[in-house]
Write a protein that holds these residues in place. Structure first.
Motif, PDB file in Angstrom:
ATOM      1  N   GLN A   1      -0.520  -1.717  13.330  1.00 35.53           N
ATOM      2  CA  GLN A   1      -1.655  -0.922  12.978  1.00 35.53           C
ATOM      3  C   GLN A   1      -0.871  -1.090  11.281  1.00 35.53           C
ATOM      4  O   GLN A   1      -1.158  -0.018  10.591  1.00 35.53           O
ATOM      5  CB  GLN A   1      -1.218   0.143  13.582  1.00 35.53           C
ATOM      6  CG  GLN A   1      -1.783   0.450  14.450  1.00 35.53           C
ATOM      7  CD  GLN A   1      -1.041   1.917  15.447  1.00 35.53           C
ATOM      8  OE1 GLN A   1       0.254   2.961  15.580  1.00 35.53           O
ATOM      9  NE2 GLN A   1      -2.088   2.913  16.086  1.00 35.53           N
ATOM     10  N   LEU A   2      -0.629  -1.174  10.690  1.00 33.56           N
ATOM     11  CA  LEU A   2       0.009  -1.353   9.898  1.00 33.56           C
ATOM     12  C   LEU A   2      -0.884  -2.826   8.643  1.00 33.56           C
ATOM     13  O   LEU A   2      -1.327  -3.429   9.853  1.00 33.56           O
ATOM     14  CB  LEU A   2       2.019  -2.117   9.890  1.00 33.56           C
ATOM     15  CG  LEU A   2       2.238  -1.250   9.937  1.00 33.56           C
ATOM     16  CD1 LEU A   2       3.980  -2.648  10.195  1.00 33.56           C
ATOM     17  CD2 LEU A   2       2.963  -0.424   9.650  1.00 33.56           C
ATOM     18  N   SER A   3      -1.015  -2.116   7.782  1.00 35.10           N
ATOM     19  CA  SER A   3      -1.852  -3.350   6.979  1.00 35.10           C
ATOM     20  C   SER A   3      -0.740  -4.626   6.801  1.00 35.10           C
ATOM     21  O   SER A   3       0.221  -5.163   7.047  1.00 35.10           O
ATOM     22  CB  SER A   3      -1.790  -2.848   5.775  1.00 35.10           C
ATOM     23  OG  SER A   3      -0.498  -2.476   4.744  1.00 35.10           O
ATOM     24  N   GLU A   4      -1.294  -5.497   6.110  1.00 33.91           N
ATOM     25  CA  GLU A   4      -1.143  -6.925   6.503  1.00 33.91           C
ATOM     26  C   GLU A   4      -0.458  -7.195   5.395  1.00 33.91           C
ATOM     27  O   GLU A   4       0.490  -7.678   5.491  1.00 33.91           O
ATOM     28  CB  GLU A   4      -2.041  -8.294   5.906  1.00 33.91           C
ATOM     29  CG  GLU A   4      -2.820  -8.008   7.570  1.00 33.91           C
ATOM     30  CD  GLU A   4      -4.222  -9.596   7.192  1.00 33.91           C
ATOM     31  OE1 GLU A   4      -3.346 -10.533   6.169  1.00 33.91           O
ATOM     32  OE2 GLU A   4      -5.540  -9.336   7.246  1.00 33.91           O
TER      33      GLU A   4
ATOM     34  N   THR B   1       0.082  -0.856  -0.149  1.00 34.81           N
ATOM     35  CA  THR B   1       0.159   0.008   0.305  1.00 34.81           C
ATOM     36  C   THR B   1       0.879   1.191   0.089  1.00 34.81           C
ATOM     37  O   THR B   1       2.480   1.113   0.720  1.00 34.81           O
ATOM     38  CB  THR B   1      -0.967   0.216   0.923  1.00 34.81           C
ATOM     39  OG1 THR B   1      -0.087   0.154   2.531  1.00 34.81           O
ATOM     40  CG2 THR B   1      -1.669  -1.632   1.258  1.00 34.81           C
TER      41      THR B   1
ATOM     42  N   GLN C   1       1.244  -4.762   4.831  1.00 36.96           N
ATOM     43  CA  GLN C   1       2.966  -3.704   5.698  1.00 36.96           C
ATOM     44  C   GLN C   1       3.699  -4.501   6.448  1.00 36.96           C
ATOM     45  O   GLN C   1       5.178  -4.379   6.911  1.00 36.96           O
ATOM     46  CB  GLN C   1       2.500  -2.524   5.889  1.00 36.96           C
ATOM     47  CG  GLN C   1       2.061  -1.408   5.053  1.00 36.96           C
ATOM     48  CD  GLN C   1       1.356  -0.160   5.622  1.00 36.96           C
ATOM     49  OE1 GLN C   1       0.769  -0.615   6.220  1.00 36.96           O
ATOM     50  NE2 GLN C   1       1.540   1.462   4.950  1.00 36.96           N
ATOM     51  N   GLN C   2       2.713  -5.212   6.949  1.00 38.86           N
ATOM     52  CA  GLN C   2       3.421  -6.195   8.008  1.00 38.86           C
ATOM     53  C   GLN C   2       4.071  -7.867   7.393  1.00 38.86           C
ATOM     54  O   GLN C   2       5.714  -7.732   7.199  1.00 38.86           O
ATOM     55  CB  GLN C   2       2.148  -7.201   8.717  1.00 38.86           C
ATOM     56  CG  GLN C   2       1.481  -6.029   9.552  1.00 38.86           C
ATOM     57  CD  GLN C   2       0.826  -6.545  10.702  1.00 38.86           C
ATOM     58  OE1 GLN C   2       0.358  -8.159  10.358  1.00 38.86           O
ATOM     59  NE2 GLN C   2      -0.202  -6.174  10.979  1.00 38.86           N
TER      60      GLN C   2
END
Length: 153
Positions: free
Chosen positions: A55-58, A3, A60-61
């Motif tokens: 708090q990160l998107s999946e 993202t 981003q994780q």
């Protein structure tokens, strides 16, 4: 696909004061901690106002894990250290950041944690720049599968 990185991303002032930039990866800024006793690198996701992993998107994780794994592989390949410590504490600096610290038996804090052990022993200005360049080169030249991540270093 990642993202988009939210704006504005700013490294926390305390992290900024204690580190030297090495480069940017797809998600994270890579920093060298300014303590010449340790090979100590820090990943900071370039996402504004994130203090917790969740708090990160999946996506981003997953990217942060990839970047952490690649950094860890290179650190282990380039060192004769006894142990690699990885941690994301956030008690002093709440901005999400992940420390990667190579440890040696008998180092200043061994066997305890490096955090809060003693004041940092900063590199000279020249040595700090040289060490950051050393890590850029090690990361770029590594045989580990990190080539695509390292285009921005």
């Amino acid at each position: 696909m990642l993202t988009s990185i939210t704006a504005p991303f700013i490294v926390d002032s305390r992290l900024n004061a204690d580190t030297h930039p090495v480069g940017d990866w797809p998600l994270s800024r890579l920093l060298l901690f300014n303590d010449c006793r340790y090979d100590w690198l820090v990943l900071v996701p370039r996402v504004a106002e994130v203090t917790e992993w969740v708090q990160l998107s999946e996506v981003q994780q997953e990217q942060l894990w990839r970047e952490s794994r690649c950094l860890s592989e290179v650190l282990l390949a380039c060192s004769d250290a006894s142990k690699l410590n990885i941690g994301a504490l956030g008690n002093v600096v709440s901005q999400l950041h992940i420390h990667h610290v190579m440890r040696h038996h008998g180092d200043a804090a061994w066997p305890g944690p490096v955090w809060g052990h003693s004041p940092a022993q900063p590199y000279t200005t020249e040595a700090l720049s040289a060490r950051a360049q050393y890590w850029r080169e090690q990361l770029r030249d590594s045989s580990q599968p990190v080539g695509q991540l390292l285009q921005n270093l």
